[in-house]
Design a protein around this motif. Structure first.
Motif, PDB file in Angstrom:
ATOM      1  N   GLY A  27      20.904  48.312  34.194  1.00  0.00           N
ATOM      2  CA  GLY A  27      21.368  47.183  34.974  1.00  0.00           C
ATOM      3  C   GLY A  27      21.435  47.493  36.449  1.00  0.00           C
ATOM      4  N   GLU A  28      22.038  46.566  37.174  1.00  0.00           N
ATOM      5  CA  GLU A  28      22.147  46.670  38.631  1.00  0.00           C
ATOM      6  C   GLU A  28      23.602  46.894  39.031  1.00  0.00           C
ATOM      7  OE1 GLU A  28      21.305  43.940  42.590  1.00  0.00           O
ATOM      8  OE2 GLU A  28      20.585  43.273  40.644  1.00  0.00           O
ATOM      9  N   VAL A  29      23.822  47.817  39.955  1.00  0.00           N
ATOM     10  CA  VAL A  29      25.178  48.101  40.432  1.00  0.00           C
ATOM     11  C   VAL A  29      25.672  46.914  41.259  1.00  0.00           C
ATOM     12  CG1 VAL A  29      26.603  49.630  41.849  1.00  0.00           C
ATOM     13  CG2 VAL A  29      24.761  50.596  40.430  1.00  0.00           C
ATOM     14  N   LEU A  30      26.815  46.350  40.839  1.00  0.00           N
ATOM     15  CA  LEU A  30      27.417  45.207  41.533  1.00  0.00           C
ATOM     16  C   LEU A  30      28.550  45.619  42.455  1.00  0.00           C
ATOM     17  CD1 LEU A  30      27.629  42.737  38.499  1.00  0.00           C
ATOM     18  CD2 LEU A  30      25.808  42.926  40.215  1.00  0.00           C
ATOM     19  N   ALA A  31      29.230  46.717  42.107  1.00  0.00           N
ATOM     20  CA  ALA A  31      30.355  47.223  42.908  1.00  0.00           C
ATOM     21  C   ALA A  31      30.534  48.696  42.586  1.00  0.00           C
ATOM     22  CB  ALA A  31      31.636  46.453  42.604  1.00  0.00           C
ATOM     23  N   VAL A  32      31.146  49.420  43.513  1.00  0.00           N
ATOM     24  CA  VAL A  32      31.394  50.848  43.307  1.00  0.00           C
ATOM     25  C   VAL A  32      32.860  51.165  43.578  1.00  0.00           C
ATOM     26  CG1 VAL A  32      29.023  51.522  43.876  1.00  0.00           C
ATOM     27  CG2 VAL A  32      30.746  51.471  45.671  1.00  0.00           C
ATOM     28  N   GLY A  33      33.386  52.161  42.852  1.00  0.00           N
ATOM     29  CA  GLY A  33      34.751  52.618  43.066  1.00  0.00           C
ATOM     30  C   GLY A  33      34.869  53.403  44.359  1.00  0.00           C
ATOM     31  N   SER A  34      36.089  53.644  44.765  1.00  0.00           N
ATOM     32  CA  SER A  34      36.371  54.268  46.063  1.00  0.00           C
ATOM     33  C   SER A  34      35.876  55.704  46.189  1.00  0.00           C
ATOM     34  CB  SER A  34      37.877  54.227  46.336  1.00  0.00           C
ATOM     35  OG  SER A  34      38.572  54.952  45.324  1.00  0.00           O
ATOM     36  N   GLU A  35      35.628  56.398  45.076  1.00  0.00           N
ATOM     37  CA  GLU A  35      35.184  57.787  45.128  1.00  0.00           C
ATOM     38  C   GLU A  35      33.732  57.978  44.699  1.00  0.00           C
ATOM     39  OE1 GLU A  35      37.979  60.308  43.056  1.00  0.00           O
ATOM     40  OE2 GLU A  35      39.688  59.211  43.892  1.00  0.00           O
ATOM     41  N   VAL A  36      33.005  56.902  44.493  1.00  0.00           N
ATOM     42  CA  VAL A  36      31.603  56.994  44.074  1.00  0.00           C
ATOM     43  C   VAL A  36      30.771  57.567  45.209  1.00  0.00           C
ATOM     44  CG1 VAL A  36      29.565  55.620  43.465  1.00  0.00           C
ATOM     45  CG2 VAL A  36      31.764  55.169  42.355  1.00  0.00           C
ATOM     46  N   GLU A  37      29.901  58.530  44.868  1.00  0.00           N
ATOM     47  CA  GLU A  37      29.089  59.213  45.879  1.00  0.00           C
ATOM     48  C   GLU A  37      27.590  59.037  45.706  1.00  0.00           C
ATOM     49  OE1 GLU A  37      30.290  63.280  45.574  1.00  0.00           O
ATOM     50  OE2 GLU A  37      32.312  62.890  46.346  1.00  0.00           O
ATOM     51  N   VAL A  59      28.487  47.508  36.629  1.00  0.00           N
ATOM     52  CA  VAL A  59      27.063  47.261  36.409  1.00  0.00           C
ATOM     53  C   VAL A  59      26.864  45.875  35.813  1.00  0.00           C
ATOM     54  CG1 VAL A  59      25.003  48.036  35.166  1.00  0.00           C
ATOM     55  CG2 VAL A  59      26.615  49.725  36.070  1.00  0.00           C
ATOM     56  N   GLY A  60      25.959  45.113  36.405  1.00  0.00           N
ATOM     57  CA  GLY A  60      25.495  43.872  35.804  1.00  0.00           C
ATOM     58  C   GLY A  60      24.444  44.254  34.774  1.00  0.00           C
ATOM     59  N   VAL A  98      20.099  51.129  37.578  1.00  0.00           N
ATOM     60  CA  VAL A  98      20.579  52.313  36.869  1.00  0.00           C
ATOM     61  C   VAL A  98      20.361  52.189  35.362  1.00  0.00           C
ATOM     62  CG1 VAL A  98      22.329  52.828  38.620  1.00  0.00           C
ATOM     63  CG2 VAL A  98      22.928  51.358  36.681  1.00  0.00           C
ATOM     64  N   TYR A  99      20.465  53.339  34.686  1.00  0.00           N
ATOM     65  CA  TYR A  99      20.488  53.374  33.227  1.00  0.00           C
ATOM     66  C   TYR A  99      21.511  54.408  32.804  1.00  0.00           C
ATOM     67  CZ  TYR A  99      17.891  57.782  33.059  1.00  0.00           C
ATOM     68  OH  TYR A  99      17.516  59.088  33.198  1.00  0.00           O
ATOM     69  N   TYR A 100      22.017  54.269  31.578  1.00  0.00           N
ATOM     70  CA  TYR A 100      23.073  55.168  31.132  1.00  0.00           C
ATOM     71  C   TYR A 100      23.344  55.006  29.642  1.00  0.00           C
ATOM     72  CZ  TYR A 100      25.609  50.796  31.721  1.00  0.00           C
ATOM     73  OH  TYR A 100      25.988  49.490  31.662  1.00  0.00           O
ATOM     74  N   ALA A 101      24.049  55.988  29.088  1.00  0.00           N
ATOM     75  CA  ALA A 101      24.656  55.902  27.764  1.00  0.00           C
ATOM     76  C   ALA A 101      26.156  55.936  28.008  1.00  0.00           C
ATOM     77  CB  ALA A 101      24.212  57.060  26.882  1.00  0.00           C
ATOM     78  N   GLY A 102      26.856  54.912  27.583  1.00  0.00           N
ATOM     79  CA  GLY A 102      28.283  54.778  27.866  1.00  0.00           C
ATOM     80  C   GLY A 102      29.150  55.766  27.107  1.00  0.00           C
ATOM     81  N   ALA A 103      30.426  55.477  27.022  1.00  0.00           N
ATOM     82  CA  ALA A 103      31.405  56.352  26.384  1.00  0.00           C
ATOM     83  C   ALA A 103      32.126  55.615  25.261  1.00  0.00           C
ATOM     84  CB  ALA A 103      32.418  56.827  27.423  1.00  0.00           C
ATOM     85  N   VAL A 104      32.506  56.337  24.208  1.00  0.00           N
ATOM     86  CA  VAL A 104      33.138  55.706  23.051  1.00  0.00           C
ATOM     87  C   VAL A 104      34.556  55.218  23.332  1.00  0.00           C
ATOM     88  CG1 VAL A 104      31.764  56.988  21.370  1.00  0.00           C
ATOM     89  CG2 VAL A 104      33.973  57.885  22.100  1.00  0.00           C
ATOM     90  N   ASP A 105      35.172  55.674  24.412  1.00  0.00           N
ATOM     91  CA  ASP A 105      36.559  55.304  24.694  1.00  0.00           C
ATOM     92  C   ASP A 105      36.690  54.160  25.698  1.00  0.00           C
ATOM     93  OD1 ASP A 105      35.590  56.837  26.787  1.00  0.00           O
ATOM     94  OD2 ASP A 105      37.457  57.936  27.081  1.00  0.00           O
ATOM     95  N   ARG A 106      35.571  53.457  25.974  1.00  0.00           N
ATOM     96  CA  ARG A 106      35.597  52.332  26.908  1.00  0.00           C
ATOM     97  C   ARG A 106      34.812  51.168  26.325  1.00  0.00           C
ATOM     98  NH1 ARG A 106      34.633  54.418  32.958  1.00  0.00           N
ATOM     99  NH2 ARG A 106      35.776  52.495  33.341  1.00  0.00           N
TER     100      ARG A 106
END
Length: 125
Positions: free
Chosen positions: A68-78, A35-36, A86-94
């Protein structure tokens, strides 16, 4: 990539409690979006982690709530494609969203309503 990080748990009154850093750009995993980041908001978790975590001198990037805006997606993203807002709340381990770009698991991301600004989207989580 530019980011804001902390290296030691210092009071906010200290000039170097947060600093601008250069870090490698994250590579998205199979279920990740790259995400940008366009806007962030401060989550209480940010202040608690900065106050109670010792990253041992290494830069630790905080930031959970973002839009932010999606710049790239992983191989299993659906559920998302490049260009999605997009919007989100991230994770404490990243690494967090206080950076130009962030890799985030698609399963904790939502499509930002088009009627909201970037700042409003970052405040949703």
């Amino acid at each position: 990539m530019k980011a804001v990080a902390f290296r030691r748990s210092l009071p906010v009154s200290e000039a170097d409690c947060l600093e601008d850093v250069e870090v490698p750009e994250p590579a998205p995993g199979p279920r990740d979006l790259l995400v940008g980041v366009r806007a962030v908001s401060v989550n209480p978790v940010d202040t608690k982690l900065r106050r109670n975590t010792d990253p041992g001198g290494e830069p630790c990037i905080l930031g959970f709530d973002a839009a932010g805006e999606v710049l790239a997606v992983g191989s299993e993203v659906e559920r998302f494609a490049v260009g999605d807002e997009v919007y989100y709340a991230g994770a404490v381990d990243r690494p967090g969203s206080n950076a130009q770009r962030q890799a985030v698991d698609e399963r904790i991301v939502g499509h930002k309503p088009r009627s909201l600004s970037w700042s409003e989207g970052a405040a949703l989580p």
